[in-house]
Design a protein around this motif. Structure first.
Motif, PDB file in Angstrom:
ATOM      1  N   ALA A 193       0.823  -1.216   0.000  1.00 39.52           N
ATOM      2  CA  ALA A 193       0.000   0.000   0.000  1.00 39.52           C
ATOM      3  C   ALA A 193       0.858   1.268   0.000  1.00 39.52           C
ATOM      4  N   ILE A 194       1.908   1.230  -0.796  1.00 40.88           N
ATOM      5  CA  ILE A 194       2.807   2.377  -0.938  1.00 40.88           C
ATOM      6  C   ILE A 194       2.429   3.134  -2.211  1.00 40.88           C
ATOM      7  N   THR A 195       2.098   4.395  -2.078  1.00 42.69           N
ATOM      8  CA  THR A 195       1.734   5.217  -3.223  1.00 42.69           C
ATOM      9  C   THR A 195       2.973   5.536  -4.048  1.00 42.69           C
ATOM     10  N   THR A 196       2.912   5.268  -5.350  1.00 42.54           N
ATOM     11  CA  THR A 196       4.041   5.534  -6.236  1.00 42.54           C
ATOM     12  C   THR A 196       3.894   6.915  -6.856  1.00 42.54           C
ATOM     13  N   THR A 229       7.899   4.214 -20.195  1.00 41.70           N
ATOM     14  CA  THR A 229       6.439   4.287 -20.282  1.00 41.70           C
ATOM     15  C   THR A 229       5.800   3.288 -19.331  1.00 41.70           C
ATOM     16  N   GLN A 230       6.389   2.095 -19.234  1.00 40.23           N
ATOM     17  CA  GLN A 230       5.840   1.065 -18.343  1.00 40.23           C
ATOM     18  C   GLN A 230       5.741   1.569 -16.912  1.00 40.23           C
ATOM     19  N   LEU A 231       6.803   2.190 -16.427  1.00 39.70           N
ATOM     20  CA  LEU A 231       6.810   2.639 -15.039  1.00 39.70           C
ATOM     21  C   LEU A 231       5.967   3.893 -14.859  1.00 39.70           C
ATOM     22  N   LEU A 232       6.078   4.818 -15.799  1.00 38.95           N
ATOM     23  CA  LEU A 232       5.336   6.075 -15.693  1.00 38.95           C
ATOM     24  C   LEU A 232       3.829   5.824 -15.706  1.00 38.95           C
ATOM     25  N   ASP A 233       3.387   4.914 -16.580  1.00 38.16           N
ATOM     26  CA  ASP A 233       1.953   4.645 -16.709  1.00 38.16           C
ATOM     27  C   ASP A 233       1.360   3.961 -15.471  1.00 38.16           C
ATOM     28  N   HIS A 234       2.212   3.274 -14.716  1.00 33.98           N
ATOM     29  CA  HIS A 234       1.700   2.530 -13.561  1.00 33.98           C
ATOM     30  C   HIS A 234       1.849   3.290 -12.243  1.00 33.98           C
ATOM     31  N   CYS A 235       2.491   4.443 -12.278  1.00 39.59           N
ATOM     32  CA  CYS A 235       2.588   5.243 -11.050  1.00 39.59           C
ATOM     33  C   CYS A 235       1.252   5.934 -10.775  1.00 39.59           C
ATOM     34  N   GLN A 236       0.920   6.075  -9.522  1.00 41.65           N
ATOM     35  CA  GLN A 236      -0.395   6.600  -9.149  1.00 41.65           C
ATOM     36  C   GLN A 236      -0.472   8.127  -9.206  1.00 41.65           C
ATOM     37  N   THR A 237       0.653   8.776  -9.033  1.00 41.52           N
ATOM     38  CA  THR A 237       0.708  10.239  -9.051  1.00 41.52           C
ATOM     39  C   THR A 237       1.964  10.676  -9.791  1.00 41.52           C
ATOM     40  N   THR A 238       1.863  11.800 -10.467  1.00 34.70           N
ATOM     41  CA  THR A 238       3.030  12.356 -11.158  1.00 34.70           C
ATOM     42  C   THR A 238       3.191  13.812 -10.757  1.00 34.70           C
ATOM     43  N   VAL A 239       4.412  14.177 -10.380  1.00 37.51           N
ATOM     44  CA  VAL A 239       4.688  15.554  -9.977  1.00 37.51           C
ATOM     45  C   VAL A 239       5.894  16.081 -10.751  1.00 37.51           C
ATOM     46  N   SER A 240       6.028  17.395 -10.744  1.00 35.28           N
ATOM     47  CA  SER A 240       7.167  18.018 -11.422  1.00 35.28           C
ATOM     48  C   SER A 240       7.976  18.847 -10.443  1.00 35.28           C
ATOM     49  N   ILE A 241       9.236  19.027 -10.777  1.00 36.08           N
ATOM     50  CA  ILE A 241      10.100  19.979 -10.073  1.00 36.08           C
ATOM     51  C   ILE A 241      10.221  21.187 -10.989  1.00 36.08           C
ATOM     52  N   PRO A 242       9.676  22.331 -10.607  1.00 39.44           N
ATOM     53  CA  PRO A 242       9.677  23.486 -11.511  1.00 39.44           C
ATOM     54  C   PRO A 242      11.084  23.850 -11.973  1.00 39.44           C
TER      55      PRO A 242
END
Length: 272
Positions: A193-196, A229-242
């Motif tokens: 139950a670790i959010t990626t 793409t495999q890893l990016l598509d399966h992560c639950q949240t995506t954030v950026s560093i400005p």
């Protein structure tokens, strides 16, 4: 030199030739060994109880700090010690300027099942990080920022490259690190139950808006290729560093520092 220590003086000695081959990953992996250099890093391996195979020392090159580490090894372990001449030390050293002390050690490998994580763990996932200096720096940062584990997946990562150990400044021996496949890492995070949380320059949400106080895995790729793409598509949240200048990305060690210390700030604030 102890009376029982072997002395290596010939550059043609078979043991010397084997040590030279340990510069190559294929031979390190085949023999299940790595090289630890720098007295500080060796001392931290000793403090962590990491098993040592053989110690090679050159009295001509030993300063007081290295001599003290050698004495600690003799006092605390039964590790075999071998004296070498300066030419032999220069030959076997992974570094250009050897400090008179070199240790071979087994490649002690952990699996995901070996990890014992606390509630709401803070984990780093690195995909295909090939540069030993970057990987070592991330381990050092992860240790300093209080991360609980580093998970490595993808291609090309050599955890037991001697430069990883050196760049980590000994954090290699204190931060639990596991090499696994991408599928295994994703399954592990799901089971625990670790959010990626992936990082991408294209993400609309800045990293400061993300909740890092929960169980979270910060997922980072290489500066050049980013995440697959495999890893990016399966992560639950995506954030950026400005990025406010002309550059479009930071290297993986810098990015990990930014994210981990933001997580540390949030967690300290949450406790307060």
């Amino acid at each position: 030199m102890s009376q029982n220590d072997l002395l290596l003086s010939s550059l043609q000695n078979d043991q010397v030739k084997t040590l030279v081959k340990l510069r190559n990953r294929h031979h390190r992996d085949r023999l299940g060994l790595t090289i630890i250099e720098e007295p500080l890093v060796i001392a931290r391996a000793l403090q962590a109880g990491f098993p040592l195979s053989t110690v090679y020392y050159c009295p001509e090159n030993l300063d007081a700090g290295a001599q003290s580490v050698l004495e600690d090894i003799r006092r605390q372990t039964h590790t075999n010690c071998v004296q070498v001449t300066a030419p032999v030390m220069a030959k076997i050293s992974y570094r250009d300027k050897p400090e008179g002390l070199l240790v071979t050690a087994p490649q002690v490998k952990r699996g995901l099942a070996d990890l014992s994580l606390p509630p709401d763990p803070l984990v780093i996932v690195l995909e295909s990080v090939e540069k030993p200096g970057n990987l070592g720096a991330v381990l050092r940062i992860a240790d300093g920022a209080g991360a609980h584990a580093v998970l490595l997946c993808g291609q090309g990562t050599d955890l037991f490259n001697p430069n990883v150990l050196r760049a980590s400044r000994g954090a290699f021996f204190s931060i639990p690190t596991v090499v696994a496949t991408t599928d295994e890492v994703l399954a592990f995070c799901h089971q625990q139950a670790i959010t990626t949380v992936a990082t991408s320059p294209a993400a609309p949400e800045a990293y400061t808006a993300c909740d890092f106080t929960r169980a979270v895995a910060l997922v980072l790729g290489t500066e050049h290729d980013g995440l697959s793409t495999q890893l990016l598509d399966h992560c639950q949240t995506t954030v950026s560093i400005p990025m406010l200048g002309t550059g479009d990305s930071l290297n993986v060690a810098t990015s990990s520092a930014v994210l981990l210390y933001e997580a540390q700030r949030q967690r300290a604030h949450n406790k307060g």
